[in-house]
Design a protein around this motif. Sequence first.
Motif, mmCIF file in Angstrom:
data_model
loop_
_atom_site.group_PDB
_atom_site.id
_atom_site.type_symbol
_atom_site.label_atom_id
_atom_site.label_comp_id
_atom_site.label_asym_id
_atom_site.label_seq_id
_atom_site.Cartn_x
_atom_site.Cartn_y
_atom_site.Cartn_z
ATOM 1 N N MET A 31 0.866 -1.154 -0.055
ATOM 2 C CA MET A 31 -0.111 -0.003 0.025
ATOM 3 C C MET A 31 0.867 1.392 -0.109
ATOM 4 S SD MET A 31 -2.850 -1.207 2.840
ATOM 5 C CE MET A 31 -3.664 0.534 2.749
ATOM 6 N N TYR A 32 2.109 1.046 0.100
ATOM 7 C CA TYR A 32 3.228 2.244 0.285
ATOM 8 C C TYR A 32 3.719 2.693 -1.029
ATOM 9 C CZ TYR A 32 2.954 1.251 5.182
ATOM 10 O OH TYR A 32 2.577 1.047 6.454
ATOM 11 N N TYR A 95 18.740 7.034 1.052
ATOM 12 C CA TYR A 95 17.676 6.806 2.144
ATOM 13 C C TYR A 95 16.395 6.266 1.380
ATOM 14 C CZ TYR A 95 20.159 10.033 5.299
ATOM 15 O OH TYR A 95 21.017 10.827 5.886
ATOM 16 N N CYS A 96 15.774 5.255 2.083
ATOM 17 C CA CYS A 96 14.600 4.778 1.304
ATOM 18 C C CYS A 96 13.483 5.553 2.123
ATOM 19 C CB CYS A 96 14.399 3.598 0.994
ATOM 20 S SG CYS A 96 14.248 2.398 2.696
ATOM 21 N N ALA A 97 12.282 5.649 1.633
ATOM 22 C CA ALA A 97 11.204 6.226 1.988
ATOM 23 C C ALA A 97 9.813 5.860 1.717
ATOM 24 C CB ALA A 97 11.246 7.813 1.828
ATOM 25 N N ALA A 98 8.813 5.740 2.485
ATOM 26 C CA ALA A 98 7.696 5.387 2.240
ATOM 27 C C ALA A 98 6.300 6.271 2.602
ATOM 28 C CB ALA A 98 7.346 4.041 3.434
ATOM 29 N N ASP A 99 5.409 6.105 1.600
ATOM 30 C CA ASP A 99 4.228 7.042 1.932
ATOM 31 C C ASP A 99 3.011 6.180 1.815
ATOM 32 O OD1 ASP A 99 2.476 9.528 -0.064
ATOM 33 O OD2 ASP A 99 2.609 9.397 1.839
ATOM 34 N N PHE A 100 2.017 6.426 2.423
ATOM 35 C CA PHE A 100 0.646 5.660 2.359
ATOM 36 C C PHE A 100 -0.443 6.347 2.043
ATOM 37 C CE2 PHE A 100 -1.075 6.822 6.373
ATOM 38 C CZ PHE A 100 0.228 7.223 7.114
ATOM 39 N N VAL A 113 6.347 9.651 4.771
ATOM 40 C CA VAL A 113 6.051 9.549 6.228
ATOM 41 C C VAL A 113 7.414 8.720 7.118
ATOM 42 C CG1 VAL A 113 4.521 8.809 7.798
ATOM 43 C CG2 VAL A 113 3.766 9.632 5.835
ATOM 44 N N TYR A 114 7.814 7.645 6.262
ATOM 45 C CA TYR A 114 8.475 6.732 7.000
ATOM 46 C C TYR A 114 10.095 6.865 6.245
ATOM 47 C CZ TYR A 114 4.408 5.216 9.242
ATOM 48 O OH TYR A 114 3.232 5.091 9.848
#
Length: 125
Positions: A31-32, A95-100, A113-114
């Motif tokens: 979902m991210y 850096y890796c990053a996640a958004d939902f 967000v993360y």
Amino acid sequence: QVQLVESGGGLVQAGGSLRLSCATSGRTFSMYTMGWFRQAPGKEREFVAGISTGGGRTRYADSVKGRFTISRDNGKNTVYLQMNSLTPEDTAVYYCAADFRGSLIGTARASYVYWGPGTQVTVSS
């Protein structure tokens, strides 16, 4: 809470390749929207690449188009960044990053967000 951990960084000569991985916790990885950013010493953190939830859409910074490829394996909760034809200008912490929160692939830090703790990539000339 989602945890992200990058791996695969290291020292490589100019013209070489590296493959970064970002493993995530949680059962909702699919979902991210996922992204890769990088930050060189004395510079702002910048967007490198992003990928949609299903992997069907990608987005790249102009500086890496044609050299880097982002992909994901939702079964392994992992996103990858294949980096080819590396130059010293690619030296940075990645850096890796996640958004939902949506389906768009954002390029701003605030779009995600993360974040993972980062992995160092050093390209020697």
